[in-house]
Design an enzyme around this catalytic site. Structure first.
Site, PDB file in Angstrom:
ATOM      1  N   ARG A   1      45.267  66.330  32.008  1.00 32.59           N
ATOM      2  CA  ARG A   1      44.208  66.675  32.968  1.00 32.59           C
ATOM      3  C   ARG A   1      42.811  66.585  32.371  1.00 32.59           C
ATOM      4  NH1 ARG A   1      46.926  65.692  37.443  1.00 32.59           N
ATOM      5  NH2 ARG A   1      48.796  66.982  37.595  1.00 32.59           N
TER       6      ARG A   1
ATOM      7  N   HIS B   1      49.638  68.797  48.125  1.00 36.39           N
ATOM      8  CA  HIS B   1      49.099  68.529  46.783  1.00 36.39           C
ATOM      9  C   HIS B   1      47.661  68.014  46.876  1.00 36.39           C
ATOM     10  CE1 HIS B   1      48.704  67.000  42.680  1.00 36.39           C
ATOM     11  NE2 HIS B   1      48.421  65.801  43.179  1.00 36.39           N
TER      12      HIS B   1
ATOM     13  N   LYS C   1      47.440  59.023  32.447  1.00 35.91           N
ATOM     14  CA  LYS C   1      48.795  58.880  32.988  1.00 35.91           C
ATOM     15  C   LYS C   1      49.627  57.855  32.218  1.00 35.91           C
ATOM     16  CE  LYS C   1      47.753  60.876  37.180  1.00 35.91           C
ATOM     17  NZ  LYS C   1      48.561  61.877  37.916  1.00 35.91           N
TER      18      LYS C   1
ATOM     19  N   GLU D   1      48.114  72.875  40.040  1.00 38.95           N
ATOM     20  CA  GLU D   1      48.107  73.683  41.255  1.00 38.95           C
ATOM     21  C   GLU D   1      48.627  75.094  40.975  1.00 38.95           C
ATOM     22  OE1 GLU D   1      50.204  70.066  42.862  1.00 38.95           O
ATOM     23  OE2 GLU D   1      49.731  71.095  44.732  1.00 38.95           O
TER      24      GLU D   1
ATOM     25  N   GLN E   1      41.923  62.975  32.218  1.00 38.12           N
ATOM     26  CA  GLN E   1      41.694  62.514  33.588  1.00 38.12           C
ATOM     27  C   GLN E   1      40.312  62.922  34.109  1.00 38.12           C
ATOM     28  OE1 GLN E   1      44.913  63.740  36.142  1.00 38.12           O
ATOM     29  NE2 GLN E   1      44.187  62.616  37.929  1.00 38.12           N
TER      30      GLN E   1
ATOM     31  N   ASP F   1      51.739  54.165  42.538  1.00 41.18           N
ATOM     32  CA  ASP F   1      51.930  55.596  42.723  1.00 41.18           C
ATOM     33  C   ASP F   1      51.032  56.033  43.873  1.00 41.18           C
ATOM     34  OD1 ASP F   1      52.861  58.120  42.265  1.00 41.18           O
ATOM     35  OD2 ASP F   1      51.593  58.502  40.516  1.00 41.18           O
TER      36      ASP F   1
ATOM     37  N   GLU G   1      57.664  64.097  41.435  1.00 39.40           N
ATOM     38  CA  GLU G   1      57.586  62.994  42.388  1.00 39.40           C
ATOM     39  C   GLU G   1      58.969  62.394  42.627  1.00 39.40           C
ATOM     40  OE1 GLU G   1      54.576  60.064  41.804  1.00 39.40           O
ATOM     41  OE2 GLU G   1      53.198  61.436  40.785  1.00 39.40           O
TER      42      GLU G   1
ATOM     43  N   ASP H   1      55.429  62.225  36.671  1.00 41.40           N
ATOM     44  CA  ASP H   1      54.198  61.510  36.328  1.00 41.40           C
ATOM     45  C   ASP H   1      53.370  62.399  35.392  1.00 41.40           C
ATOM     46  OD1 ASP H   1      51.997  59.823  36.386  1.00 41.40           O
ATOM     47  OD2 ASP H   1      51.260  60.613  38.298  1.00 41.40           O
TER      48      ASP H   1
ATOM     49  N   GLU I   1      53.995  66.076  37.029  1.00 38.93           N
ATOM     50  CA  GLU I   1      53.889  65.954  38.480  1.00 38.93           C
ATOM     51  C   GLU I   1      55.270  65.636  39.039  1.00 38.93           C
ATOM     52  OE1 GLU I   1      49.257  64.814  39.376  1.00 38.93           O
ATOM     53  OE2 GLU I   1      50.671  63.167  39.456  1.00 38.93           O
TER      54      GLU I   1
ATOM     55  N   THR J   1      55.785  58.001  31.770  1.00 38.76           N
ATOM     56  CA  THR J   1      56.284  58.405  33.082  1.00 38.76           C
ATOM     57  C   THR J   1      57.796  58.435  32.948  1.00 38.76           C
ATOM     58  OG1 THR J   1      54.452  57.234  34.154  1.00 38.76           O
ATOM     59  CG2 THR J   1      56.341  57.804  35.546  1.00 38.76           C
TER      60      THR J   1
END
Lengths: 421, 421
Positions: A233, A130, A249, A366, A236, A123, A197, A229, A195, A253
């Site tokens: 948070r 971003h 993660k 974001e 993480q 990835d 992607e 993805d 996310e 997925t």
């Protein structure tokens, strides 16, 4: 661009639903997937999407077995030949119509499965908006690290937990440690995010020790899928130093079921990211004149959210892969630049795709500034991060005047509550 | 410890070489691998090492095919049953001697292959001395990050480039940027290193979304191998922020060919790492009383180096897995604590194993203080990092008075010069 008869926007199919305006799977698309009919104990097999139907590839003598890895490995020339054969067979007035129509399965009667057995999944982090947005949250004065514009930053992801669109997503537990807490706790993530992607499926691989030159890289790509993805948070933030994201993660997925071939995307090539004058020129192993001129792809990716109180999903963002700082060819050339071998079916993902505007942010991190600015929904609810029952729907498509629309379908997932321990 | 008749140190085999003092593969070991006879176009198949011989598993009716994944998936009870059958069949005075001796292949006539098809590979960071040593180079005042004693830190590694012992290792190229250089260059790594590790091969997996409780974790481990996590330190230094190691590691990882089963290791269980009074107690999902009491394993791992000018290798280090901060069960419980699924044949590695003393450092990075203190060899050469032609040999074994020695064999690799571009 390498356009041929299969890209002709005037082509129509004898499968009527493929000719509807805005159809995601017109005869110019022809994405590959693995399916079986619902409610029957059938072996999964390869098919191609055409309108609202799936044509069993066995009708053309292509017996894929339960994954498309062998088709991926067959290489771009063989894939182009199959694409041409499919285009001719499905065209209006095709002499094969009668024979092939017996091999159509309505998509709504089909279960779609993971299209390839994915060996390795990597990835990247090629969405510069971003990377800047996330960097700004962590380091307001210095959002982009010094390596960003030189190195296509990436990491290895978890292959086993990649699931196909529609698979429910269990909220993960993990170690959470608020900054002001003396110790972490093991609890369900409170900051579950998505996310937006794109993923690229490797076709023919390379031998260990032999990098893929950038000029050859796209010949090693079978096609593209949508990819979500999922990210916890809070997990993480606590785990990621010094070796990067791991359990934040690896719980899931999601990818879309249809592999849109690089051939179908050919009309949507565009210039590579327009670097600023002060930005470094890519090192020679990452530079190719053709790639700079038309190594980008204009693919719009959208994220939608439907909470359990909403009847219609709300669109949260729309970004374009044309804003990717690195091209697909650069990602593959970099991935293999140390001699690392790609194998057919490997998955190489873009990283989160955000644009420069507020309506193009590809993660809740974001969109809500790390949860500080929740947003309101038409249902009267607000969201900072995902709640149980929320359904997240990623969509993608290419559309230009003068060319047929190329749709990606959807990559969806609904959040299930964490298991009781 | 769960010892049974197969662990009896007095057992001898009718395969004479298995009874030699210090033999790595006595009848108490019985590790599994995949082999074929050299120079014949044979299909790879499963075998068990006994002394200097390999017994073809087909002799016991076990047809593995070209990988041991199905045997791994069969689970610990089935594996124990097979171990007991092998122990009885290979014992002195076994009635099966005559029949089985036709199924022996001398190890020196065999080619050993990767024992399993590895799906996902994850690499932990459980050597606290290593983490401290590396941390001290980067952050002299604060070597261990705040999460280290709470979270078994790990990252996803690359599966496709895992090779079996003896495979030559091509020096990788990559982006190198000395701190004082204005820009990186793409060039052969100048700081090529090894990392002494152990790898654990998953047996039965778990369903996505369903963590493995720590008390069950060892039932999901098939066995252990030696692992050398080749590392390009200059590539790593420039690429690793913010997502962790990527191309610095993905060019190659070497494992030993014989999977030493967890059952064979049973006599070498020991207490988990002795935490200091001020260290945190593991969170409940990482804590199990039995695991604390005997979840460690006393496995000695050594690294040897032979340059092209040396006839005999020199030993660079010897460390023990008993100094691992986390137990194997804790690593698996953590890996799956977010619901991530393990699949049979997945590889979970320890991270670099260093001890507290100067002769137990598991990487050149530590041994030479990031290259600042090169060491001298008997050949008159010095080394800071690996040179072309160097052969690196990892060895491992368990040995206690009162128990048979359990050897791991070797994981070796010789450095080839980088390809011309």
């Amino acid at each position: 661009m390498k356009l041929d008869e299969t890209h002709d926007p005037a082509l129509k199919s004898w499968v009527e639903s493929a000719n509807a305006p805005g159809c995601e799977f017109p005869i110019q698309n022809l994405p590959f997937g693995i399916f079986r009919r619902k409610g029957r104990n059938e072996a999964p097999r390869g098919g191609v999407a055409i309108g609202e139907q799936i044509l069993d590839l066995a009708a053309l003598g292509v017996r894929t077995g339960p994954t498309l890895n062998a088709l991926a490995a067959s290489g771009r020339p063989a894939q182009r030949k199959l694409r041409r054969a499919l285009s001719r067979a499905l065209r209006e007035k095709s002499a094969q119509r009668k024979r092939l129509s017996r091999h159509l399965v309505p998509m709504r009667q089909a279960e779609l499965l993971l299209p390839v057995a994915i060996g390795d999944y990597s990835d990247f982090y090629t969405g510069i908006h971003h990377a800047t947005n996330i960097g700004r949250i962590l380091r307001p004065d210095n959002p982009l690290l010094p390596n960003y514009k030189w190195v296509p930053i990436g990491y290895h992801g978890r292959g086993s937990s990649i699931v196909v669109s529609g698979t429910p997503i269990r909220r993960p537990r993990g170690q959470l440690k608020p900054a002001d807490a003396p110790a972490p706790v093991y609890a369900p993530s409170k900051r579950l995010d998505y996310e937006v992607e794109l993923g690229f499926i490797a076709g023919t691989g390379n031998r260990l020790g032999r990098p893929i030159p950038i000029g050859d890289a796209l010949e090693h790509v079978f096609g593209a899928v949508l990819l979500n993805d999922w990210s916890a948070r809070d997990v993480q933030a606590w785990e990621y130093q010094p070796l990067g994201p791991f359990l934040a993660k690896s719980f899931a997925t999601t990818i879309s079921p249809w592999i849109v071939t690089m051939d179908a995307l050919e009309p949507y090539r565009c210039p590579a990211f327009a670097r600023a004058a002060e930005d470094p020129r890519p090192l020679p192993y990452l530079h190719d004149d053709d790639d700079q001129r038309e190594g980008g792809f204009t693919i719009e990716v959208e994220m939608h959210l439907r909470t359990s109180k909403m009847t219609q999903p709300a669109r949260l963002s729309c970004a374009s892969f044309r804003d990717s700082y690195w091209t697909v060819a650069q990602l593959l050339a970099h991935q293999t630049s140390n001699g690392c071998n790609l194998q057919p079916g490997d998955l190489v993902a873009s990283g989160t795709l955000s644009g420069a505007s507020a309506d193009s942010l590809g993660s809740l991190m974001e969109l809500t500034l790390a949860g500080k600015n929740p947003f309101a929904l038409s249902s009267g609810e607000t969201r900072a991060f995902l709640e149980d029952g929320d359904e997240v729907i990623e969509r993608g498509r290419c559309a230009h005047d003068g060319y047929a629309t190329i749709g990606f379908g959807e990559a969806t997932g609904r959040i299930l509550p964490a298991h009781a321990q």
